[in-house]
Design a protein around this motif. Structure first.
Motif, PDB file in Angstrom:
ATOM      1  N   PRO A   1      10.826   3.530   2.818  1.00 21.12           N
ATOM      2  CA  PRO A   1      10.309   4.246   1.188  1.00 21.12           C
ATOM      3  C   PRO A   1      10.020   5.178   1.153  1.00 21.12           C
ATOM      4  CG  PRO A   1       8.101   3.402   3.743  1.00 21.12           C
ATOM      5  CD  PRO A   1       9.613   3.435   4.160  1.00 21.12           C
ATOM      6  N   SER A   2      10.573   5.306  -0.013  1.00 20.99           N
ATOM      7  CA  SER A   2      10.667   6.744  -0.566  1.00 20.99           C
ATOM      8  C   SER A   2       9.552   7.711  -0.001  1.00 20.99           C
ATOM      9  CB  SER A   2      10.621   6.816  -2.716  1.00 20.99           C
ATOM     10  OG  SER A   2      11.066   6.345  -2.876  1.00 20.99           O
ATOM     11  N   SER A   3       9.738   9.306  -0.055  1.00 26.44           N
ATOM     12  CA  SER A   3       8.292   9.978   0.168  1.00 26.44           C
ATOM     13  C   SER A   3       8.259  11.281  -0.194  1.00 26.44           C
ATOM     14  CB  SER A   3       8.788  10.682   1.846  1.00 26.44           C
ATOM     15  OG  SER A   3       8.160   9.292   3.155  1.00 26.44           O
ATOM     16  N   LEU A   4       7.372  11.583  -0.546  1.00 23.93           N
ATOM     17  CA  LEU A   4       6.919  12.565  -0.690  1.00 23.93           C
ATOM     18  C   LEU A   4       6.707  13.728   0.074  1.00 23.93           C
ATOM     19  CD1 LEU A   4       6.766  15.681  -3.549  1.00 23.93           C
ATOM     20  CD2 LEU A   4       4.382  14.519  -4.079  1.00 23.93           C
TER      21      LEU A   4
ATOM     22  N   GLU B   1       8.303  -8.351   9.916  1.00 24.80           N
ATOM     23  CA  GLU B   1       6.817  -8.399   9.373  1.00 24.80           C
ATOM     24  C   GLU B   1       6.589  -8.099   7.677  1.00 24.80           C
ATOM     25  OE1 GLU B   1       3.764  -7.071  10.091  1.00 24.80           O
ATOM     26  OE2 GLU B   1       4.172  -6.805  12.357  1.00 24.80           O
ATOM     27  N   ASP B   2       5.738  -9.028   7.203  1.00 22.50           N
ATOM     28  CA  ASP B   2       5.110  -9.369   5.744  1.00 22.50           C
ATOM     29  C   ASP B   2       4.402  -8.052   5.375  1.00 22.50           C
ATOM     30  OD1 ASP B   2       5.389 -10.207   3.184  1.00 22.50           O
ATOM     31  OD2 ASP B   2       4.162 -11.651   4.057  1.00 22.50           O
ATOM     32  N   VAL B   3       4.547  -6.840   5.268  1.00 21.96           N
ATOM     33  CA  VAL B   3       4.670  -5.884   4.808  1.00 21.96           C
ATOM     34  C   VAL B   3       5.203  -4.850   4.065  1.00 21.96           C
ATOM     35  CG1 VAL B   3       3.006  -3.900   5.851  1.00 21.96           C
ATOM     36  CG2 VAL B   3       2.565  -5.733   6.796  1.00 21.96           C
ATOM     37  N   GLU B   4       4.826  -4.354   3.442  1.00 18.99           N
ATOM     38  CA  GLU B   4       5.307  -3.373   1.965  1.00 18.99           C
ATOM     39  C   GLU B   4       4.630  -1.755   2.205  1.00 18.99           C
ATOM     40  OE1 GLU B   4       7.626  -3.428  -1.933  1.00 18.99           O
ATOM     41  OE2 GLU B   4       6.078  -4.769  -1.709  1.00 18.99           O
ATOM     42  N   CYS B   5       5.441  -1.567   3.018  1.00 26.40           N
ATOM     43  CA  CYS B   5       4.694   0.479   2.666  1.00 26.40           C
ATOM     44  C   CYS B   5       6.005   0.410   0.969  1.00 26.40           C
ATOM     45  CB  CYS B   5       4.803   0.970   3.220  1.00 26.40           C
ATOM     46  SG  CYS B   5       4.403   3.196   3.038  1.00 26.40           S
ATOM     47  N   LEU B   6       4.643   0.712  -0.101  1.00 28.17           N
ATOM     48  CA  LEU B   6       5.134   1.749  -1.292  1.00 28.17           C
ATOM     49  C   LEU B   6       6.221   2.371  -1.081  1.00 28.17           C
ATOM     50  CD1 LEU B   6       3.227  -0.642  -3.842  1.00 28.17           C
ATOM     51  CD2 LEU B   6       5.121  -1.039  -2.770  1.00 28.17           C
ATOM     52  N   SER B   7       5.074   3.765  -0.791  1.00 31.72           N
ATOM     53  CA  SER B   7       6.006   5.063  -1.046  1.00 31.72           C
ATOM     54  C   SER B   7       4.976   5.859   0.208  1.00 31.72           C
ATOM     55  CB  SER B   7       5.546   5.949  -2.084  1.00 31.72           C
ATOM     56  OG  SER B   7       4.493   6.004  -2.189  1.00 31.72           O
ATOM     57  N   ALA B   8       5.313   7.039   0.824  1.00 34.26           N
ATOM     58  CA  ALA B   8       4.487   7.400   0.982  1.00 34.26           C
ATOM     59  C   ALA B   8       4.056   8.804   0.684  1.00 34.26           C
ATOM     60  CB  ALA B   8       4.550   7.527   3.424  1.00 34.26           C
ATOM     61  N   VAL B   9       3.227  10.408   0.866  1.00 37.65           N
ATOM     62  CA  VAL B   9       2.742  11.045   0.819  1.00 37.65           C
ATOM     63  C   VAL B   9       2.796  12.031   2.225  1.00 37.65           C
ATOM     64  CG1 VAL B   9       1.774  13.617  -0.196  1.00 37.65           C
ATOM     65  CG2 VAL B   9       2.571  11.516  -1.859  1.00 37.65           C
TER      66      VAL B   9
ATOM     67  N   PHE C   1       0.475  -1.462  -0.368  1.00 43.11           N
ATOM     68  CA  PHE C   1      -0.092  -0.178   0.304  1.00 43.11           C
ATOM     69  C   PHE C   1       1.179   1.103  -0.255  1.00 43.11           C
ATOM     70  CE2 PHE C   1       0.804  -1.846   4.375  1.00 43.11           C
ATOM     71  CZ  PHE C   1       1.259  -0.795   5.050  1.00 43.11           C
ATOM     72  N   HIS C   2       0.532   2.417  -0.271  1.00 41.23           N
ATOM     73  CA  HIS C   2       0.687   3.632  -0.086  1.00 41.23           C
ATOM     74  C   HIS C   2       0.126   4.272   0.984  1.00 41.23           C
ATOM     75  CE1 HIS C   2       2.423   2.950  -4.177  1.00 41.23           C
ATOM     76  NE2 HIS C   2       0.844   3.074  -4.338  1.00 41.23           N
ATOM     77  N   LEU C   3       1.152   5.301   1.765  1.00 41.10           N
ATOM     78  CA  LEU C   3       0.551   6.600   2.867  1.00 41.10           C
ATOM     79  C   LEU C   3       0.240   7.393   2.110  1.00 41.10           C
ATOM     80  CD1 LEU C   3       2.714   5.178   5.787  1.00 41.10           C
ATOM     81  CD2 LEU C   3      -0.211   4.534   5.523  1.00 41.10           C
ATOM     82  N   TYR C   4      -1.181   7.682   2.770  1.00 40.10           N
ATOM     83  CA  TYR C   4      -0.728   9.684   2.380  1.00 40.10           C
ATOM     84  C   TYR C   4      -1.148  10.180   3.996  1.00 40.10           C
ATOM     85  CZ  TYR C   4      -2.895  14.488   1.396  1.00 40.10           C
ATOM     86  OH  TYR C   4      -3.220  15.285   1.691  1.00 40.10           O
ATOM     87  N   GLY C   5      -0.190  11.295   4.857  1.00 36.34           N
ATOM     88  CA  GLY C   5      -0.484  11.416   5.655  1.00 36.34           C
ATOM     89  C   GLY C   5      -1.199  12.907   5.825  1.00 36.34           C
ATOM     90  N   GLN C   6      -1.826  13.346   6.049  1.00 35.19           N
ATOM     91  CA  GLN C   6      -1.877  14.912   6.460  1.00 35.19           C
ATOM     92  C   GLN C   6      -1.805  15.122   7.587  1.00 35.19           C
ATOM     93  OE1 GLN C   6      -4.133  16.843   7.878  1.00 35.19           O
ATOM     94  NE2 GLN C   6      -3.564  18.731   6.199  1.00 35.19           N
ATOM     95  N   SER C   7      -1.046  16.870   7.822  1.00 40.28           N
ATOM     96  CA  SER C   7      -0.890  17.386   9.068  1.00 40.28           C
ATOM     97  C   SER C   7      -0.463  15.860  10.126  1.00 40.28           C
ATOM     98  CB  SER C   7      -2.178  18.199   9.475  1.00 40.28           C
ATOM     99  OG  SER C   7      -2.089  18.535  10.944  1.00 40.28           O
ATOM    100  N   TYR C   8      -1.108  15.789  11.295  1.00 44.98           N
ATOM    101  CA  TYR C   8      -1.255  14.997  12.275  1.00 44.98           C
ATOM    102  C   TYR C   8      -0.969  14.018  11.694  1.00 44.98           C
ATOM    103  CZ  TYR C   8      -0.741  11.436  15.993  1.00 44.98           C
ATOM    104  OH  TYR C   8      -0.935  10.449  16.657  1.00 44.98           O
ATOM    105  N   GLY C   9      -1.519  13.114  10.792  1.00 46.72           N
ATOM    106  CA  GLY C   9      -0.939  12.144  10.131  1.00 46.72           C
ATOM    107  C   GLY C   9       0.176  12.215   9.046  1.00 46.72           C
ATOM    108  N   GLY C  10       0.606  13.172   8.542  1.00 48.75           N
ATOM    109  CA  GLY C  10       1.788  12.804   8.180  1.00 48.75           C
ATOM    110  C   GLY C  10       3.036  12.532   9.368  1.00 48.75           C
ATOM    111  N   ILE C  11       2.306  12.982  10.981  1.00 42.60           N
ATOM    112  CA  ILE C  11       3.585  12.799  11.659  1.00 42.60           C
ATOM    113  C   ILE C  11       3.222  10.686  11.917  1.00 42.60           C
ATOM    114  CG2 ILE C  11       3.475  12.561  14.258  1.00 42.60           C
ATOM    115  CD1 ILE C  11       3.066  15.583  13.947  1.00 42.60           C
TER     116      ILE C  11
END
Length: 313
Positions: free
Chosen positions: A305-308, A210-218, A185-195
């Motif tokens: 993971p790579s993050s924007l 953990e057999d989990v892969e976070c592919l990227s994050a914003v 999955f990818h993560l999108y975190g806004q404000s506190y969600g980014g923390i």
């Protein structure tokens, strides 16, 4: 409706049209998993049911001047543009159990290999996730998972403040991912969600089992140092007050601050205003995380993971 949107896009923005068509031409296996568990009903959406959905929606596109394959893909996409809602139980160190409410947009694409879902993490803390729903309008083909963190929205809001922390929020996120069976999955975190997104990725970079892969994050408008942020708030408010010769009431100052530094629209968007109006009250705002300062992962950790990183002026 989808076909009308495509035809309109075709006339005005050819390149966007090509991208949209390319996404709909993907094999059916990339649009929906062959076996997905519905969060609310626990019914299995299998290949037979997917074909039935195609047949149900296919007449909408049968008379259009497009290929049968494209018509079939469009029909499946239309059938997939639904949402599932449900609850997941989370626990605390005192043994108490509480429910988090979640919402999955386009659940039939939740296990797509070519278009992994996005897990959206709202801000606050305790501003419910509804203000993030417009993400569906700009991301038309992926599953998007939203959930209300403990203390706000449709989730439980226990009154004991000791049941809330960033560490607990990370554990709740991991529980939700397990509940939905998300492994990519990818993560999108806004404000506190980014923390929250950063702290989750940092913890996962130290966990080799953990057999989990976070592919990227914003990380959108995510603070890294709350004490410094508080000082900046004070400085910016003083500048606004000085520029108006001190002739602002507290309400006027708050509104001017919003228009200048937070949300630069003439009026607060309704969906955002509604989220603020329904914010939690137990563990809320910067006071809840007043001592947070982001720290790097330990040197032995895996690559994160790579993050924007997006921020305002």
């Amino acid at each position: 409706e989808m076909l009308m949107r495509i035809e309109k896009t075709k006339m005005k923005w050819p390149f966007t049209f090509i991208l949209l068509i390319a996404s709909t031409l993907a094999p059916a296996s990339t649009l929906a998993p062959s076996s997905t568990v519905s969060s609310r009903t626990n019914t299995i959406v299998n290949e037979t049911q997917r074909n039935q959905l195609r047949q149900q929606f296919l007449p909408r596109f049968a008379n259009a001047a497009i290929s049968p394959r494209l018509a079939s893909s469009l029909a499946l996409a239309a059938a997939s543009s639904t949402t599932n809602e449900g609850h997941v139980d989370v626990t605390r160190s005192d043994g108490s159990s509480h429910q988090l409410s979640y919402r999955v947009a386009r659940p039939m694409s939740l296990s797509s290999r070519q278009a992994a879902p996005i897990v959206a993490l709202h801000g606050g803390p305790s501003i419910p996730s509804t203000y993030l729903y417009p993400l569906e309008d700009v991301i038309p083909y992926r599953s998007i998972v939203y959930y209300d963190q403990l203390g706000c929205g449709k989730s439980d809001a226990p009154g004991d403040v000791s049941l809330y922390s960033i560490e607990d929020s990370v554990r709740d996120l991991k529980t939700l991912l397990r509940k939905l069976g998300l492994r990519r999955f990818h993560l999108y975190g806004q404000s506190y969600g980014g923390i929250l997104a950063f702290e989750y990725m940092k913890e996962m970079s130290c966990n080799k089992e953990e057999d989990v892969e976070c592919l990227s994050a914003v990380l959108s408008s995510a603070p890294t140092n709350i004490p410094q942020l508080e000082k900046e708030f004070v400085r910016l408010e003083e500048e606004l007050m000085s520029s108006s010769n001190g002739n602002l009431s507290a309400e006027e100052l708050n509104e001017l601050f919003r228009k200048t530094h937070q949300c630069r629209t003439a009026e607060m968007p309704k969906i955002l205003g509604d989220a603020y109006a329904n914010a939690g009250t137990v563990w809320w705002g910067l006071d809840a995380i007043s001592e947070y300062v982001a720290k790097p992962p330990p040197s032995e950790a895996k690559r994160m993971p790579s993050s924007l990183i997006l921020r305002g002026e």
